[in-house]
Enzyme design. Sequence first.
Site, PDB file in Angstrom:
ATOM      1  N   CYS A  68       0.813  -1.205   0.000  1.00  0.00           N
ATOM      2  CA  CYS A  68       0.000   0.000   0.000  1.00  0.00           C
ATOM      3  C   CYS A  68       0.859   1.275   0.000  1.00  0.00           C
ATOM      4  O   CYS A  68       1.431   1.588  -1.031  1.00  0.00           O
ATOM      5  CB  CYS A  68      -1.008  -0.062   1.136  1.00  0.00           C
ATOM      6  N   HIS A 160      -3.093  -5.653   1.672  1.00  0.00           N
ATOM      7  CA  HIS A 160      -2.320  -5.902   2.900  1.00  0.00           C
ATOM      8  C   HIS A 160      -2.251  -7.398   3.231  1.00  0.00           C
ATOM      9  O   HIS A 160      -3.036  -7.883   4.066  1.00  0.00           O
ATOM     10  CB  HIS A 160      -2.966  -5.162   4.077  1.00  0.00           C
ATOM     11  N   GLU A 162      -0.252  -8.837   5.066  1.00  0.00           N
ATOM     12  CA  GLU A 162       0.151  -9.025   6.481  1.00  0.00           C
ATOM     13  C   GLU A 162      -1.054  -9.050   7.417  1.00  0.00           C
ATOM     14  O   GLU A 162      -0.921  -9.428   8.577  1.00  0.00           O
ATOM     15  CB  GLU A 162       1.147  -7.932   6.893  1.00  0.00           C
TER      16      GLU A 162
HETATM   17  N1  GLN Z   1      -3.818   6.093   1.160  1.00  0.00           N
HETATM   18  C1  GLN Z   1      -2.508   5.962   1.725  1.00  0.00           C
HETATM   19  C2  GLN Z   1      -1.507   6.862   0.988  1.00  0.00           C
HETATM   20  O1  GLN Z   1      -1.792   7.379  -0.037  1.00  0.00           O
HETATM   21  C3  GLN Z   1      -2.045   4.517   1.723  1.00  0.00           C
HETATM   22  C4  GLN Z   1      -2.982   3.660   2.535  1.00  0.00           C
HETATM   23  C5  GLN Z   1      -2.369   2.401   3.104  1.00  0.00           C
HETATM   24  O2  GLN Z   1      -1.163   2.250   3.207  1.00  0.00           O
HETATM   25  N2  GLN Z   1      -3.226   1.497   3.531  1.00  0.00           N
HETATM   26  O3  GLN Z   1      -0.437   7.025   1.434  1.00  0.00           O
END
Ligand code: GLN
Length: 176
Positions: A68, A160, A162
Amino acid sequence: MEPHLHALHSAGCDPIEVRTPDQLQEVTHLVLPGGESTTLRHLLDLHHLSTTILERVQNGDLALLGTCAGAILMGRDEGEDPQRWSLIDVSVQRNAYGRQIHSFIAPVQWKSGPGSGESEGIFIRAPRLEQPAPEVEILAVCGHEPVAVRQNRCVACTFHPELTADPRVHRWFLGL
Ligand code: GLN
């Protein structure tokens, strides 16, 4: 325990948390977690980790898994904030599914890498992977969209792994 540490432990290794350049020298594989990508980038720069991470990855000396926010930093630099590292030649659009309340769980289909078949994808204010270059391997899709990709020893996941009990992604990553 922090979820990535738990997943790495379940995958059979003895992980450490990296907070200093000295600790960074001790590891062969590094996970860039989720969170908020501008803050993550700021903290990595503040603690003098960014340059060494980039050097070691470019030398093939460090494998990187970004989930992410971590995946956002690994994408192609297109002038957007936070500045991407261009480690994987793919455009990574932040918050592309909408706001926090648009977070969702959906099945992810593995094409290669950690395995085949399906696993649960937890997407939290996730980014979208767009226009991957030919050298980028698509590891998994959700519907028709790539959600996990790899280039060399760099792996980016928009969900995710994890946060599920399935250690396959971390186990496979440790073998890279
Ligand atoms: N929306 C977040 C960003 O742009 C990332 C979200 C996440 O890591 N779950 O940094």
